[in-house]
Write an enzyme that holds these catalytic residues in place. Structure first.
Site, short mmCIF file in Angstrom:
data_model
loop_
_atom_site.label_atom_id
_atom_site.label_comp_id
_atom_site.label_asym_id
_atom_site.label_seq_id
_atom_site.Cartn_x
_atom_site.Cartn_y
_atom_site.Cartn_z
N HIS A 261 0.93 -1.31 -0.13
CA HIS A 261 0.22 0.05 -0.07
C HIS A 261 0.86 1.14 0.04
CE1 HIS A 261 -3.71 2.38 1.25
NE2 HIS A 261 -2.65 3.34 1.67
N GLU A 262 1.91 1.50 0.91
CA GLU A 262 2.71 2.56 1.02
C GLU A 262 3.51 2.72 -0.08
OE1 GLU A 262 1.52 4.69 3.10
OE2 GLU A 262 0.41 3.29 4.38
N HIS A 265 1.74 4.47 -2.64
CA HIS A 265 1.70 5.90 -2.54
C HIS A 265 3.24 6.40 -2.92
CE1 HIS A 265 -1.89 6.64 -0.55
NE2 HIS A 265 -1.81 6.01 0.38
N GLU A 291 -4.61 8.03 -3.10
CA GLU A 291 -5.16 6.72 -2.62
C GLU A 291 -5.49 5.57 -3.52
OE1 GLU A 291 -4.67 6.38 0.67
OE2 GLU A 291 -5.87 4.73 1.02
ZN ZN Z 1 -3.09 5.20 1.81
#
Ligand code: ZN
Length: 496
Positions: A261-262, A265, A291
């Site tokens: 997830h990170e 980003h 996101e």
């Molecule tokens: Zn996030």
């Protein structure tokens, strides 16, 4: 480049550089800073925020914006001036006293919220939340709005979005999700979670985290991966992006998906054009688009069958012998368990957005005064029961569970669901443009997808507003349909 434009860009770059100093301090605060340094750090952050606000609201910045006629600028600079004007208009409308009071109150309220949650005591947090709601209403009055007061706050996270549009999107989404969730839960054979009582050494989890971040294209020469209690990503500037995950010796998927997830980003931050750093052309389009990048990697890729068909042998070897008796398909089921639950951050892909819809409706009601802060726990529990069919046992697992309201982040929650919807719609487009995508994912080759995201999203910065970006990439406005189709084909039709 015209002289006023060059001067304006020079000034906003200085504000951004000052902000990046704050980002380093913020990262340090959430990783290695000793606890006793909290108040020194708050002073450091406050002075940086104050200086940044002064520099950005300097009358010269306003004069330069007025002097620049967008119609005479090329597309890039025109977009830059458009976004600087938007941020500047907002910044000058909010008086310095209100900015400072919000910073002071929310900085204290975060500590109070933490205590209230730990003690399961809403009464402790209530006066602080009342104060924050009052201050946010004042902010709304200063900023102004055309339709809903919510729009004044939403604009900071999702430029161009409005409450009326969200209501429409969310109503359509909720109508599709409710029957889908019931069908999926009814069909699923419960995954055997007993294997999460086994040991998954943190050192092996760390190695896999670095492996998967590298595989999707995160550049460790220009970034770091560390651990923290609440994972996040911070893009400090070109060449410096920090991502964080957390390790639990019994929950190897938590660190793995947290990292993915990170890293999503992080790829966005690393893909922004360095030459435009500090200007809108070097800044992410919105929180929702940001996101979409994290959720695309975490869910659309990281939780798909093709991914685990290819990656599971490596995962199993890293933890041998803990997973020797588990098949890739059993593991896929464990990574995709669907069940209504109390806590947003633990929710599955299907029920997650219902948590956001609840918060969005309550934020609207709190800001318009339709629901008083004092009635929040009761209202939360009633609506939760209706949406999820679950009884909320206490406020710690109810309206006190999230940090967002304590830092004044009204308008932030919807961007999580927007991210999910954008991710699904972008993936539909990626599949059309990248034949053989799932075979590549099965082989662990993510380079074409990363490049596609870079070319279509990352490199544009804020050149296009989110709605326009979506239209350009997918040929359509944002809709819940691709997301609902994705869930249906994944959970009911057994697709990739
Ligand atoms: Zn996030």
């Amino acid at each position: 480049m015209s002289e006023p434009y060059a001067e304006l860009i020079g000034r906003v770059k200085e504000v951004a550089t000052l902000g990046s100093c704050g980002a380093v301090l913020g990262w340090d605060e959430r990783t290695f800073m000793p606890a006793a340094a909290a108040s020194t750090r708050a002073d450091q952050m406050a002075i940086l925020a104050k200086l940044g606000h002064e520099m950005f609201t300097h009358p010269r910045v306003g004069d330069l914006i007025v002097s620049l006629d967008s119609t005479r600028l090329d597309e890039g600079p025109a977009a830059s001036v458009r976004e600087i004007r938007r941020a500047h208009d907002r910044a000058v409308k909010v008086p310095k006293e209100l900015v400072e009071e919000l910073a002071r109150v929310t900085s204290q309220a975060q500590g109070i919220w933490q205590e209230a949650k730990a003690k399961n005591n809403f009464a402790l947090f209530r006066p602080w939340l009342e104060q924050i709601v009052r201050l946010k209403r004042r902010e709304i009055d200063c900023v102004g709005y055309a339709d809903s007061p919510y729009d004044a706050l939403l604009d900071e996270y999702e430029p161009g979005a409005c409450a009326a549009e969200l209501k429409g999107l969310f109503a359509e989404l909720a109508a599709g999700l409710a029957p889908l969730a019931a069908q999926i839960v009814g069909r699923a054979t419960p995954a055997d979670e007993s294997l999460f009582k086994r040991e998954f050494p943190v050192a092996a989890q760390e190695r896999l985290s670095r492996d998967i971040a590298t595989a999707v294209g995160f550049d460790f020469n220009a970034g770091r991966l560390d651990s923290t209690a609440h994972p996040f990503c911070t893009g400090i500037g070109p060449g410096d992006c920090r991502i964080l995950t957390r390790y639990n010796p019994h929950r190897p998927l938590e660190s793995f998906f947290g990292t993915l997830h990170e890293a999503g980003h992080g790829l966005y931050e690393q893909g922004l054009p360095a030459e435009h750093y500090g200007t809108p052309l070097g800044t992410a389009a919105s929180f929702g688009i940001h996101e979409s990048q994290s959720r695309l990697w975490e869910n659309q890729i990281g939780r798909c069958r093709a991914f685990w068909d290819g990656y599971f042998p490596k995962f199993r070897a890293a933890f041998a012998p803990a997973l020797d008796d588990v098949s890739p398909s059993q593991f896929w089921s464990l990574a995709n368990k669907v069940r209504p639950s109390l806590i947003r951050i633990d929710a599955d892909e299907v029920t997650y957005n219902l948590h956001i819809i609840l918060r969005f409706e309550l934020e609207l009601a709190l800001l318009t005064g339709e629901v008083a802060v004092a009635d929040l726990p009761v209202t939360w529990n009633e609506r939760f029961q209706k949406l999820f069919g679950l009884t909320v046992p206490d406020d710690a697992r109810g309206c006190l569970q999230d940090i967002h309201w304590s830092f004044g982040g009204f308008g932030y929650f919807p961007t999580y669901t927007l991210g999910n919807l954008y991710a699904a719609q972008f993936m539909e487009a990626a599949e059309r443009h990248l034949p053989g995508l799932w075979d590549a994912v099965r082989r662990g080759d993510f380079s074409n997808l990363t490049l596609w995201l870079r070319n279509n999203i990352h490199r544009h910065g804020q050149r296009y507003r989110p709605a326009e970006l979506c239209q350009r990439i997918t040929g359509r406005p944002l809709s819940p349909k691709p997301f609902l189709d994705y869930l249906r084909s994944k959970f009911l039709n057994g697709a990739v």
